[in-house]
Design a protein around this motif. Structure first.
Motif, PDB file in Angstrom:
ATOM      1  N   ASP A  41      -9.597 -19.707 -15.763  1.00  0.00           N
ATOM      2  CA  ASP A  41      -9.877 -20.089 -14.378  1.00  0.00           C
ATOM      3  C   ASP A  41     -10.182 -21.597 -14.301  1.00  0.00           C
ATOM      4  O   ASP A  41      -9.637 -22.322 -13.464  1.00  0.00           O
ATOM      5  N   ARG A  46      -6.934 -22.724 -24.491  1.00  0.00           N
ATOM      6  CA  ARG A  46      -6.932 -23.069 -23.063  1.00  0.00           C
ATOM      7  C   ARG A  46      -6.920 -24.581 -22.822  1.00  0.00           C
ATOM      8  O   ARG A  46      -7.060 -25.040 -21.685  1.00  0.00           O
ATOM      9  N   THR A  83      -7.321 -24.027 -14.314  1.00  0.00           N
ATOM     10  CA  THR A  83      -6.562 -24.197 -13.059  1.00  0.00           C
ATOM     11  C   THR A  83      -7.327 -25.055 -12.046  1.00  0.00           C
ATOM     12  O   THR A  83      -6.764 -25.521 -11.077  1.00  0.00           O
ATOM     13  N   ARG A  84      -8.654 -25.223 -12.269  1.00  0.00           N
ATOM     14  CA  ARG A  84      -9.474 -25.925 -11.254  1.00  0.00           C
ATOM     15  C   ARG A  84      -9.964 -27.287 -11.716  1.00  0.00           C
ATOM     16  O   ARG A  84     -10.712 -27.949 -11.024  1.00  0.00           O
TER      17      ARG A  84
END
Ligand SMILES: Cc1ncc(COP(=O)(O)O)c(C=O)c1O
Length: 403
Positions: free
Chosen positions: A381, A311, A384-385
């Protein structure tokens, strides 16, 4: 809410109140379920509500708990601990880790007739006036005789002993360096050996604070694997798998000092926690819980590293695998770590952004699989943030980065 169980320093999604705990699972007051990697900050070693321990506790509870004097189970528990912990010749019981470390300080002073206690800088030994990390409500006099040395630094320890030669009662050490907001460090054998040698040279007692790590690194005191035996060791947290009891163990060197002090508490001799402790120690001796916890911790660590690499993150995973500290590289204000914890909490995985965590024997392979699944989704998640994350004001203040 006060103390280390306050959720104020944690992401807003972290619940403050819980209603139930079983095995490796925890339910908050709104009914949400979590896989829990805090284990009540240590006490759950065999898993929450572990059957054999709860049955032993219930049997004792039914016949007597807090009574006018102790139950013979106190003697059995002392004998069990003394038989397992190599340096120990005697045991005294109390309720919390802070009681045990404070009693260690008193015994060291009584045994030597000296004043100073040497502690490694920033190390947590409990919340008594001499040890609490925040000074509010304490007096300079409370720690007038506490002297700090640099962690794992034999020269710094020797310097402190020389400066106070003839007046050092005890040297406090921890199983390993387990401060918050930083990587954990194993105690180098050279430091442990030097600490033992220097204590002998200067006539001070060596005190090992095993409250946090006791029975998660060894079935003996944690420095036994390094070949170092303290004079006193403080225990708490998991010795009765969640029942309230702590202990100070000592060698014959400190016996007369221990016999001379006055310490007590209304609930210190309550028999239920002692029966729970006795059964917990039986499992510690007779099962492979320790090897299993270490294996599961290693699986979790490797799985998290693989997820992070996939990731685009780089984790700093330190500490023994059974007591993991999970931080992020290049995260000076901890915003990424907080973002990850928040994303995990929302997926039923209770991790901590800056404190070491704990595994129990209930963290089996199925729990590790579920944890890794949740962590993978949380990291996806997070990726993406990442640019929207803000640092937590409480963390900034703790790190001295407040704006
Ligand atoms: C190393 C160490 N010593 C002492 C204590 C104090 O224990 P308690 O909170 O049970 O008073 C703790 C608690 O976290 C600890 O980690």
């Amino acid at each position: 809410m006060y103390g280390h169980q306050s959720a104020a320093l944690l992401p807003a999604s972290v619940p403050q109140f819980f209603t139930r705990a079983r095995g490796a699972l925890l339910w908050d007051a709104d009914g949400a379920e979590y896989i829990d990697y805090l284990c009540a900050y240590g006490p759950s070693l065999l898993g929450y509500a572990f059957g054999p321990v709860e049955e032993a506790a219930a049997r004792q509870q039914a016949s007597g708990d807090a009574m006018t004097g102790p139950s013979p189970v106190m003697v059995e528990l002392a004998e069990a601990l003394v038989s397992m912990v190599s340096h120990a010749d005697w045991a005294m019981f109390c309720k919390n880790g802070s009681d045990a470390t404070s009693m260690a300080v008193m015994v060291a002073r009584a045994a030597t007739g000296r004043s100073k206690i040497l502690c490694a800088e920033n190390t947590y030994h409990g919340a008594a006036a001499w040890s609490t990390p925040r000074l509010a409500g304490t007096l300079p006099e409370d720690r007038a005789h506490i002297v700090y040395y640099r962690h794992h630094d034999p020269d710094s320890l020797r310097g402190a002993l020389q400066r106070h030669a003839g007046d050092v009662a005890g040297v406090m050490a921890t199983s390993f360096r387990h401060e918050t907001f930083r990587d954990q460090e194993p105690a180098p054998a050279e430091f442990a050996w030097a600490a033992r040698r220097l204590c002998d040279e200067y006539g001070a007692l060596l005190i090992l604070d095993d409250v946090r790590a006791g029975f998660r690194l060894a079935r003996d005191s944690s420095w036994e694997v390094l070949g170092v035996r303290p004079d006193l060791s403080a225990w708490g947290k998991c010795i009765a798998n969640g029942h309230a009891i702590s202990a100070l163990l000592g060698s014959d060197t400190a016996r007369a000092g221990a016999a001379s002090i006055f310490v007590t508490g209304s609930f210190w001799f309550a028999a239920t926690a002692m029966a729970a402790g006795l059964e917990t120690l039986r499992h510690i001796r007779e099962t492979d819980y320790l090897e299993q916890i270490a294996l599961r911790g290693a699986r979790l660590r490797q799985g998290l590293d693989e997820i992070a690499a996939r990731r685009g993150f780089c984790l700093a995973q330190t500490g023994p695998p059974q007591m993991p500290q999970i931080l992020f590289e290049n995260d000076p204000d901890f915003r990424i770590g907080y973002g990850f914890t928040d994303a995990c909490i929302r997926r039923g995985l209770y991790l901590h952004p800056f404190h070491n965590m704990f595994l129990s024997a209930a963290h089996d392979d199925g729990i590790i699989d579920r944890s890794l699944e949740a962590a993978d989704a949380a990291m996806a998640d997070l990726a993406t943030r990442c640019t929207d994350l803000e640092p937590h004001p409480g963390a900034l203040a703790r790190l001295g980065l407040g704006r």
